[in-house]
Design a protein around this motif. Sequence first.
Motif, PDB file in Angstrom:
ATOM      1  N   TRP A 121      10.549  -4.845  -2.728  1.00 18.18           N
ATOM      2  CA  TRP A 121      10.909  -3.683  -1.910  1.00 18.18           C
ATOM      3  C   TRP A 121      12.414  -3.464  -1.933  1.00 18.18           C
ATOM      4  N   MET A 122      13.186  -4.515  -1.675  1.00 24.24           N
ATOM      5  CA  MET A 122      14.640  -4.361  -1.686  1.00 24.24           C
ATOM      6  C   MET A 122      15.129  -3.958  -3.072  1.00 24.24           C
ATOM      7  N   ALA A 123      14.559  -4.565  -4.089  1.00 22.12           N
ATOM      8  CA  ALA A 123      14.967  -4.234  -5.460  1.00 22.12           C
ATOM      9  C   ALA A 123      14.693  -2.764  -5.756  1.00 22.12           C
ATOM     10  N   GLN A 124      13.556  -2.252  -5.299  1.00 23.50           N
ATOM     11  CA  GLN A 124      13.206  -0.845  -5.516  1.00 23.50           C
ATOM     12  C   GLN A 124      14.154   0.080  -4.766  1.00 23.50           C
ATOM     13  N   VAL A 125      14.465  -0.283  -3.538  1.00 22.44           N
ATOM     14  CA  VAL A 125      15.385   0.525  -2.727  1.00 22.44           C
ATOM     15  C   VAL A 125      16.752   0.598  -3.392  1.00 22.44           C
ATOM     16  N   HIS A 126      17.271  -0.532  -3.799  1.00 18.57           N
ATOM     17  CA  HIS A 126      18.598  -0.557  -4.409  1.00 18.57           C
ATOM     18  C   HIS A 126      18.617   0.185  -5.742  1.00 18.57           C
ATOM     19  N   GLU A 127      17.549   0.069  -6.503  1.00 22.73           N
ATOM     20  CA  GLU A 127      17.481   0.800  -7.765  1.00 22.73           C
ATOM     21  C   GLU A 127      17.443   2.305  -7.509  1.00 22.73           C
ATOM     22  N   SER A 128      16.692   2.720  -6.508  1.00 24.85           N
ATOM     23  CA  SER A 128      16.616   4.137  -6.168  1.00 24.85           C
ATOM     24  C   SER A 128      17.970   4.674  -5.736  1.00 24.85           C
ATOM     25  N   ILE A 129      18.714   3.873  -4.985  1.00 22.49           N
ATOM     26  CA  ILE A 129      20.051   4.289  -4.552  1.00 22.49           C
ATOM     27  C   ILE A 129      20.999   4.352  -5.745  1.00 22.49           C
ATOM     28  N   ARG A 130      20.890   3.387  -6.652  1.00 26.04           N
ATOM     29  CA  ARG A 130      21.745   3.407  -7.845  1.00 26.04           C
ATOM     30  C   ARG A 130      21.486   4.639  -8.705  1.00 26.04           C
TER      31      ARG A 130
ATOM     32  N   VAL B  75      13.601   5.330   4.081  1.00 26.84           N
ATOM     33  CA  VAL B  75      13.220   4.701   5.345  1.00 26.84           C
ATOM     34  C   VAL B  75      11.779   5.036   5.725  1.00 26.84           C
ATOM     35  N   LEU B  76      11.386   6.271   5.483  1.00 29.32           N
ATOM     36  CA  LEU B  76      10.078   6.749   5.921  1.00 29.32           C
ATOM     37  C   LEU B  76       9.050   6.832   4.801  1.00 29.32           C
ATOM     38  N   ALA B  77       9.275   6.104   3.717  1.00 30.29           N
ATOM     39  CA  ALA B  77       8.353   6.152   2.579  1.00 30.29           C
ATOM     40  C   ALA B  77       6.932   5.820   3.016  1.00 30.29           C
ATOM     41  N   SER B  78       5.970   6.487   2.410  1.00 30.75           N
ATOM     42  CA  SER B  78       4.569   6.324   2.801  1.00 30.75           C
ATOM     43  C   SER B  78       4.053   4.906   2.560  1.00 30.75           C
ATOM     44  N   ASP B  79       4.691   4.170   1.655  1.00 28.10           N
ATOM     45  CA  ASP B  79       4.214   2.819   1.352  1.00 28.10           C
ATOM     46  C   ASP B  79       4.961   1.739   2.130  1.00 28.10           C
ATOM     47  N   ARG B  80       5.752   2.123   3.134  1.00 25.91           N
ATOM     48  CA  ARG B  80       6.561   1.130   3.835  1.00 25.91           C
ATOM     49  C   ARG B  80       5.703   0.108   4.569  1.00 25.91           C
ATOM     50  N   GLU B  81       4.574   0.538   5.149  1.00 24.48           N
ATOM     51  CA  GLU B  81       3.725  -0.408   5.869  1.00 24.48           C
ATOM     52  C   GLU B  81       3.119  -1.427   4.919  1.00 24.48           C
ATOM     53  N   ALA B  82       2.782  -0.978   3.720  1.00 23.21           N
ATOM     54  CA  ALA B  82       2.262  -1.901   2.717  1.00 23.21           C
ATOM     55  C   ALA B  82       3.332  -2.924   2.334  1.00 23.21           C
ATOM     56  N   HIS B  83       4.566  -2.473   2.212  1.00 24.73           N
ATOM     57  CA  HIS B  83       5.666  -3.382   1.898  1.00 24.73           C
ATOM     58  C   HIS B  83       5.888  -4.380   3.029  1.00 24.73           C
ATOM     59  N   VAL B  84       5.819  -3.907   4.271  1.00 20.72           N
ATOM     60  CA  VAL B  84       6.001  -4.793   5.422  1.00 20.72           C
ATOM     61  C   VAL B  84       4.891  -5.842   5.440  1.00 20.72           C
ATOM     62  N   THR B  85       3.651  -5.396   5.242  1.00 22.92           N
ATOM     63  CA  THR B  85       2.513  -6.324   5.229  1.00 22.92           C
ATOM     64  C   THR B  85       2.669  -7.375   4.145  1.00 22.92           C
ATOM     65  N   SER B  86       3.097  -6.946   2.962  1.00 25.11           N
ATOM     66  CA  SER B  86       3.306  -7.868   1.854  1.00 25.11           C
ATOM     67  C   SER B  86       4.398  -8.879   2.184  1.00 25.11           C
ATOM     68  N   ALA B  87       5.470  -8.402   2.792  1.00 27.70           N
ATOM     69  CA  ALA B  87       6.573  -9.301   3.159  1.00 27.70           C
ATOM     70  C   ALA B  87       6.129 -10.321   4.194  1.00 27.70           C
TER      71      ALA B  87
END
Length: 201
Positions: free
Chosen positions: A143-152, A172-184
């Motif tokens: 998730w963090m890697a994806q966020v940072h890549e998107s910002i880059r 912040v409000l991405a539709s898959d954020r809950e899935a990322h939280v659950t995975s984490a």
Amino acid sequence: MLDCLGVIHTDIISVWNFHDPSAYISSEEFRNQIINMVAKVDAPTGSSPASTNLTRSDTFSGPLPLITATIVILPFVAGLALVRWVNESYQRLQNVHPKFMAYIVDLTHVLNILFALKGNEGGKSLTRREIKLAFNAYYTSPWMAQVHESIRQFRHTITDRDEIIEKIEELVLASDREAHVTSAIKGIPSVDLEQDEEWYG
């Protein structure tokens, strides 16, 4: 810049309304962790915390040994002189926006994981162990890697402030954020969350 980041940090953590009588999530130690993580937004495409071998004097080496650890190890040691990027970015204001974007999104996602980790125990005081677990869960995640890549990859002109805000909201409000939280959360071992510990052991 540090004053601005401080205001951003305070505004974001106040929204979550954690029971934090010791002010751990507003502490200098936690802020420095977020600042250090944000510095990773400049990492080359394809590199990630999980695949980068770094020594303990800077960050962890490989996946964090949380399963058997009594003390949760943070990937950064204290007092890294507030990271060079703060000063360097200030000198190059045209390039400062990715750091602010990453700070807002990274901090929000760490708090999102922390909120889920607390579950129905929202009335109990936060511990540094919980915060460290949530931080590490995000820091080692795709998730963090994806966020940072998107910002880059984000392109705009310095005057397009609305585009920056829209991008932050998208992340912040991405539709898959809950899935990322659950995975984490699934990657966090069963430990005594109420047992507190120092920031650095």
